[in-house]
Write a protein that holds these residues in place. Structure first.
Motif, short mmCIF file in Angstrom:
data_model
loop_
_atom_site.label_atom_id
_atom_site.label_comp_id
_atom_site.label_asym_id
_atom_site.label_seq_id
_atom_site.Cartn_x
_atom_site.Cartn_y
_atom_site.Cartn_z
N THR A 1 -51.17 -19.56 -9.17
CA THR A 1 -51.65 -19.77 -10.53
C THR A 1 -52.37 -18.54 -11.05
O THR A 1 -53.21 -17.97 -10.36
N ILE A 2 -52.02 -18.16 -12.27
CA ILE A 2 -52.66 -17.05 -12.95
C ILE A 2 -53.40 -17.58 -14.17
O ILE A 2 -53.26 -18.74 -14.55
N TYR B 1 -47.30 -11.43 -4.97
CA TYR B 1 -47.59 -11.73 -6.37
C TYR B 1 -48.89 -11.06 -6.81
O TYR B 1 -48.96 -10.42 -7.87
N THR B 2 -49.93 -11.21 -5.99
CA THR B 2 -51.24 -10.67 -6.35
C THR B 2 -51.18 -9.16 -6.49
O THR B 2 -51.72 -8.58 -7.45
N GLU B 3 -50.51 -8.50 -5.55
CA GLU B 3 -50.40 -7.04 -5.62
C GLU B 3 -49.64 -6.60 -6.87
O GLU B 3 -50.01 -5.63 -7.54
N LEU B 4 -48.59 -7.31 -7.20
CA LEU B 4 -47.75 -6.93 -8.34
C LEU B 4 -48.38 -7.27 -9.69
O LEU B 4 -48.07 -6.65 -10.70
N ALA C 1 -44.57 -9.95 -20.46
CA ALA C 1 -45.11 -10.94 -21.40
C ALA C 1 -46.58 -10.68 -21.69
O ALA C 1 -47.04 -10.83 -22.83
N MET C 2 -47.34 -10.30 -20.66
CA MET C 2 -48.76 -10.06 -20.83
C MET C 2 -49.04 -8.79 -21.61
O MET C 2 -50.16 -8.59 -22.12
N THR D 1 -55.21 -11.87 -14.74
CA THR D 1 -56.23 -12.39 -13.84
C THR D 1 -55.59 -13.35 -12.85
O THR D 1 -54.94 -14.32 -13.24
N THR D 2 -55.76 -13.05 -11.56
CA THR D 2 -55.27 -13.93 -10.51
C THR D 2 -56.46 -14.62 -9.85
O THR D 2 -57.58 -14.11 -9.88
N LEU D 3 -56.22 -15.77 -9.24
CA LEU D 3 -57.31 -16.49 -8.60
C LEU D 3 -57.71 -15.82 -7.30
O LEU D 3 -56.89 -15.22 -6.61
N ARG D 4 -58.97 -15.95 -6.97
CA ARG D 4 -59.54 -15.31 -5.78
C ARG D 4 -59.35 -16.21 -4.55
O ARG D 4 -59.64 -17.39 -4.57
#
Length: 371
Positions: A283-284, A258-261, A361-362, A267-270
């Motif tokens: 969660t984004i 998910y994070t890579e894509l 969507a974004m 913004t993704t959580l660290r």
């Protein structure tokens, strides 16, 4: 598409789960039967804790932990405003005051750099939460607590199975508490929870509190609660433990995918390099959350918001004697967080489908919206 697919999990573990349940039906010890003790031993060994006390829910785990520490009227417990209500309602139920500390916006966990000013002579405990599957910054929290001689309760309802600097969640502080609600990374088929500690005195107190403060039949040295774990739930958890390590690996793989894509689009959580997350949720942060949710829903992709209103803004904690202050990072997160489908049985096709829909969507213009 399922947000959390418990049916797929059951299909893979059916023979083991059914056998475990049948054993309980055969022996008939439905409350605190032998499976509870077996589960406690397995979980203690897994976390490296000396003691595990199974109980009736994650909420009761927190309540039992607070009661074991003697939290009561006039005391303060420092915690985060950005969590499920159980974290704070247990404090209030005991007549104590929750004192909030804002979050690190990169992780949504309590920011330890803001912790020291929140501690007073009345502080009895600090209660950080491992939100979304990653442990809070426990080392600096523990250091501050040690300097003031106060206890730390780790709320690991969402982080059981995660590691912090190579150490297991639930064995990072004075007491660790977790939940086995069905949607948790390790979940039963009803309510369930557990407390963990390395302190023998606290373990004894927690065992007594969960059975009405009883140390032997009809003898009650403490005021307690009915916090016992059902044997059938322990049996389900024992069966699920067989697949838990593999499921954690799958969750990590899916979270990384998910994070890579998504990293170029949202913004993704660290997740800190020294931590592992069990991704209780993925969660984004979405500025146009409502429109993103609506577009994903139109494509058959479920989402959820954990959590839309921080606790200091909840009516139950609006009284000055309970909640207080402004916590801008928690308030900003509450307006933007959006959780995507996350479970160990997501296929690569489904992951890419979700990520593609989010990116699409974004890419739409951000418009003012009321969440």
């Amino acid at each position: 598409m399922e947000f959390i697919d418990l049916k797929a999990q059951y299909a893979g573990l059916k023979s083991s789960i059914d056998a475990r349940i049948q054993t309980v039906l055969n022996h008939g010890q439905f409350i605190m039967g032998p499976e509870v003790g077996e589960l406690e031993a397995r979980l203690a060994a897994r976390t490296g804790s000396h003691y595990c006390i199974g109980c009736s829910s994650g909420t009761d785990a927190l309540l039992i932990a607070l009661m074991a520490l003697g939290v009561g009227p006039g005391d303060e417990v420092v915690t985060t405003p950005f969590t499920f209500v159980a974290t704070v309602e247990t404090i209030a139920l005991l007549g104590a005051k929750p004192v909030f500390v804002d979050i690190d916006p990169g992780t949504c966990n309590l920011d330890p750099e803001l912790l020291e000013p929140a501690i007073t002579a009345r502080t009895k405990a600090i209660l950080p939460v491992g939100l979304y599957g990653q442990c809070a910054e426990m080392d600096p929290i523990n250091q501050i607590a040690d300097a003031h001689g106060i206890a730390v309760i780790e709320d690991a309802a969402q982080s059981f199975g995660a590691t912090y600097r190579g150490r297991q969640s639930c064995n990072l502080s004075t007491i660790g508490c977790t939940s086995f609600f069905p949607s948790k990374p390790l979940g039963c088929y009803g309510d369930g929870g557990a407390c963990f500690t390395n302190d023998e005195t606290l373990a004894t107190r927690m065992r007594q509190i969960r059975v009405h403060g009883q140390d032997r039949r009809y003898h009650h040295p403490l005021v307690g609660i009915n916090g016992r774990l059902d044997t059938l739930q322990a049996a389900v958890l024992l069966a699920k433990l067989e697949a838990f390590d593999d499921e954690i690996v799958a969750r990590a793989r899916i979270g990384a995918a998910y994070t890579e894509l998504l990293q170029e689009a949202v913004t993704t959580l660290r997740v800190e390099t020294y931590n592992t997350s069990v991704y209780a949720q993925y969660t984004i942060m979405a500025e146009n959350r409502k429109s993103v949710q609506e577009q994903l829903k139109s494509e058959g992709i479920p989402t959820a918001v954990h959590y839309p209103v921080p606790l200091h803004l909840q009516p139950a904690f609006a009284s000055p004697s309970l909640g207080q202050g402004s916590f801008p990072q928690a308030e900003a997160a509450a307006e933007r967080v959006l959780s995507l489908p996350m479970h160990p049985y997501l296929s690569e096709f489904e992951i890419r489908r979700v990520a593609g829909a989010v990116r699409q969507a974004m890419s739409q213009p951000v418009t003012a919206e009321k969440n």
